[in-house]
Design a protein around this motif. Structure first.
Motif, PDB file in Angstrom:
ATOM      1  N   GLN A   1       0.834  -1.205   0.000  1.00 23.90           N
ATOM      2  CA  GLN A   1       0.000   0.000   0.000  1.00 23.90           C
ATOM      3  C   GLN A   1       0.869   1.255   0.000  1.00 23.90           C
ATOM      4  N   LEU A   2       1.893   1.260   0.842  1.00 26.24           N
ATOM      5  CA  LEU A   2       2.782   2.424   0.933  1.00 26.24           C
ATOM      6  C   LEU A   2       3.486   2.680  -0.393  1.00 26.24           C
ATOM      7  N   LEU A   3       3.946   1.592  -0.997  1.00 30.00           N
ATOM      8  CA  LEU A   3       4.629   1.738  -2.288  1.00 30.00           C
ATOM      9  C   LEU A   3       3.660   2.223  -3.363  1.00 30.00           C
TER      10      LEU A   3
ATOM     11  N   GLU B   1       7.292  -7.028  -6.899  1.00 29.12           N
ATOM     12  CA  GLU B   1       8.011  -8.047  -6.133  1.00 29.12           C
ATOM     13  C   GLU B   1       7.427  -8.207  -4.727  1.00 29.12           C
ATOM     14  N   VAL B   2       7.126  -7.059  -4.115  1.00 24.14           N
ATOM     15  CA  VAL B   2       6.565  -7.099  -2.753  1.00 24.14           C
ATOM     16  C   VAL B   2       5.224  -7.825  -2.762  1.00 24.14           C
ATOM     17  N   ARG B   3       4.404  -7.549  -3.758  1.00 21.69           N
ATOM     18  CA  ARG B   3       3.089  -8.214  -3.846  1.00 21.69           C
ATOM     19  C   ARG B   3       3.251  -9.716  -4.100  1.00 21.69           C
ATOM     20  N   ARG B   4       4.219 -10.027  -4.994  1.00 19.98           N
ATOM     21  CA  ARG B   4       4.442 -11.444  -5.306  1.00 19.98           C
ATOM     22  C   ARG B   4       4.936 -12.193  -4.060  1.00 19.98           C
ATOM     23  N   LEU B   5       5.874 -11.548  -3.365  1.00 17.97           N
ATOM     24  CA  LEU B   5       6.418 -12.172  -2.152  1.00 17.97           C
ATOM     25  C   LEU B   5       5.326 -12.332  -1.102  1.00 17.97           C
ATOM     26  N   GLY B   6       4.499 -11.283  -1.004  1.00 17.24           N
ATOM     27  CA  GLY B   6       3.393 -11.346  -0.041  1.00 17.24           C
ATOM     28  C   GLY B   6       2.449 -12.495  -0.346  1.00 17.24           C
ATOM     29  N   ARG B   7       2.166 -12.658  -1.633  1.00 14.74           N
ATOM     30  CA  ARG B   7       1.257 -13.753  -2.025  1.00 14.74           C
ATOM     31  C   ARG B   7       1.891 -15.115  -1.743  1.00 14.74           C
ATOM     32  N   SER B   8       3.215 -15.209  -2.040  1.00 15.23           N
ATOM     33  CA  SER B   8       3.860 -16.510  -1.859  1.00 15.23           C
ATOM     34  C   SER B   8       3.981 -16.879  -0.380  1.00 15.23           C
ATOM     35  N   LEU B   9       4.048 -15.860   0.476  1.00 10.26           N
ATOM     36  CA  LEU B   9       4.170 -16.173   1.908  1.00 10.26           C
ATOM     37  C   LEU B   9       2.820 -16.452   2.558  1.00 10.26           C
ATOM     38  N   ASN B  10       1.792 -15.929   1.962  1.00  5.44           N
ATOM     39  CA  ASN B  10       0.475 -16.075   2.586  1.00  5.44           C
ATOM     40  C   ASN B  10      -0.093 -17.478   2.341  1.00  5.44           C
TER      41      ASN B  10
END
Lengths: 218, 264
Positions: free
Chosen positions: B78-80, B114-123
């Motif tokens: 969101q911040l980005l 990348e942040v969104r992808r990483l977030g999805r992969s960790l969730n």
């Protein structure tokens, strides 16, 4: 009255037959056990024949004692399998027995009197074998849970240990009464023959279990 | 004592010794069997405790990763996004066209993605809907796009998709391996192989400079990979040699082959 000497001798072919029946066995003690059975059959037959001929059979027993100790030590050493600990124990027992045996040999064959049974060697050898059997049982049960109804080695150890422990006092008494009260000595000898049959009965059982446990080749 | 008395005494002694020796045999066998049973029970208890600890650790790791994933996706993302929109709104077209600003904007776009992808992969919640093979395919495409090396994905079998927590941790281990390869190996190609070994098995090999595992410093990277795989009952095996590249294999432990997830 039924002669227990003959019955005693008859128990050996049964045990030997069971041994041969279990020949597929891969147990390390199968060979020394058979060797001991064959030696016992030969020695007991020769001793019985000499007895019927009314000749002394001590020399047969004295010779057999040496070979029996060797084969039984080999057998007990191989249960559950030959190990450095069992070899060390055998290396301690064999010289001790040989020393006593040699000492008795030199005493009896060095004198003018007719040689008798090497009684002390028999007692020492029997005690050492009983001790080795108990330690072999300890090694066996420490390896893992054992079921006496399905473990041949236990019966082999029991046959060795129980016979030599219980027959010792009887043989002392036989020796004691041999000259003074021959009838009593014969009665005690018959009791010893019963123990002998018990011993080979246990071996027979052990061999049956061994056959049951042995892998059959196609 | 008369001879008969002596004989009776001897017989009694013999029988007593026989009984005692038999009792000794029975007691030795009985007590040893009890001891072995007790040891087996203790080993079973330790195993259960170990399994329970691993399960809790796995849950905790999964929960932490899910939280991190949500934080990355929602807050940092969101911040980005705010930063991206703010720059796009307030910078005029000429400034945006400036080479350094343009590069910075591109880096921001890439960072956000990348942040969104990483977030999805960790969730882990996402893993309920997403198959691991599909995630590997997407990752392979992404790596190809980076243009650092060739990436070949070989799917030899289609094993049942593991449970969500297993997928998350396995995928993280995979990412760690890929990250190490890109950073240290200088590989020109990476081959990712999916197999069925009573569960999903994964092999990642590269043609990079390799290293000697015996002399390599056991950093937290290698340890983490093995530890994470242990948590999900996977075995992580590394085969590497100087000049011969490096191969990681992730195989499910036969006794703990993962059950397929309800959606998988």
């Amino acid at each position: 009255m039924l002669d227990l000497s003959i019955l005693k001798l008859l128990s050996l072919p049964f045990a030997l037959g069971a041994w041969w029946w279990a020949r597929r066995s891969t147990a390390g003690w199968w060979l020394p056990a058979g060797l001991q059975l064959m030696l016992a059959l030969a020695a007991e037959s020769a001793a019985l024949w000499l007895k019927w001929e009314q000749r002394p059979n001590h020399a047969v027993y004295n010779g057999y004692m040496l070979l029996e100790f060797a084969s039984l030590t080999w057998m007990v050493m191989s249960i559950p399998r030959p190990s450095p600990a069992s070899r060390r124990l055998a290396l301690l027992c064999v010289p001790l027995f040989l020393a006593v045996y040699g000492w008795q040999w030199s005493l009896q064959y060095g004198s003018d009197e007719a040689p008798e049974l090497f009684f002390l060697a028999l007692m020492v050898g029997g005690t050492l074998l009983a001790l080795q059997s108990i330690l072999a049982l300890h090694r066996l049960v420490e390896e893992g849970p054992v079921n006496p109804a399905g473990n041949a080695a236990i019966w082999m150890l029991a046959s060795t240990c129980l016979y030599f422990i219980s027959a010792g006092p009887l043989l002392v008494a036989v020796l004691h009464f041999a000259r003074s009260d021959e009838q009593l000595a014969n009665t005690l000898l018959d009791l010893n023959n019963l123990l002998f049959m018990l011993r080979y009965g246990l071996i027979f059982l052990g061999m049956l279990f061994l056959e049951r446990l042995s892998p059959r080749s196609a | 004592m008369s001879p008969d008395d002596i004989a009776v005494s001897v017989v009694v002694v013999s029988v007593t010794l026989l009984v005692l020796a038999s009792a000794l045999f029975i007691i030795m066998i009985g007590s040893a069997n009890r001891r072995h049973r007790h040891r087996a029970e203790m080993a079973e208890l330790h195993l259960r405790r170990d399994q329970e600890l691993r399960r809790v650790e796995r849950e905790a790791a999964g929960y932490t990763m899910s939280q991190m994933g949500r934080e990355l996706h929602d807050n940092v993302g969101q911040l980005l996004t705010v930063a991206q929109l703010g720059l796009r709104d307030h910078l005029d077209t000429a400034t945006q066209q400036h080479m350094r600003v343009h590069t910075a904007m591109e880096a921001l776009d890439l960072g956000l993605e990348e942040v969104r992808r990483l977030g999805r992969s960790l969730n882990q919640d996402n893993w309920q809907r997403r198959a691991l093979v599909e995630a590997l395919e997407q990752e392979a495409v992404r790596l190809e796009r980076l243009d650092k090396c060739r990436v070949l994905l070989v799917i030899n079998a289609h094993p049942a998709d593991p449970p969500a927590d297993v997928k998350t941790i396995l995928f993280r281990a995979f990412q760690e391996v890929i990250s190490n390869t890109l950073r240290h190996s200088g590989a020109r190609s990476i081959t990712i192989t999916v197999d069925d070994q009573e569960g999903l098995a994964l092999r990642i090999s590269d043609d990079g400079r390799g290293f000697d595992p015996a002399t390599a410093v056991q950093g937290s990277g290698l340890h983490n990979i093995r530890h994470r795989c242990g948590l999900i009952h996977y075995t992580a095996t590394l085969v590497a040699a100087p000049g011969e590249g490096c191969t990681w294999t992730f195989n499910p432990h036969p006794a703990h082959a993962p059950q397929s997830s309800p959606g998988g």
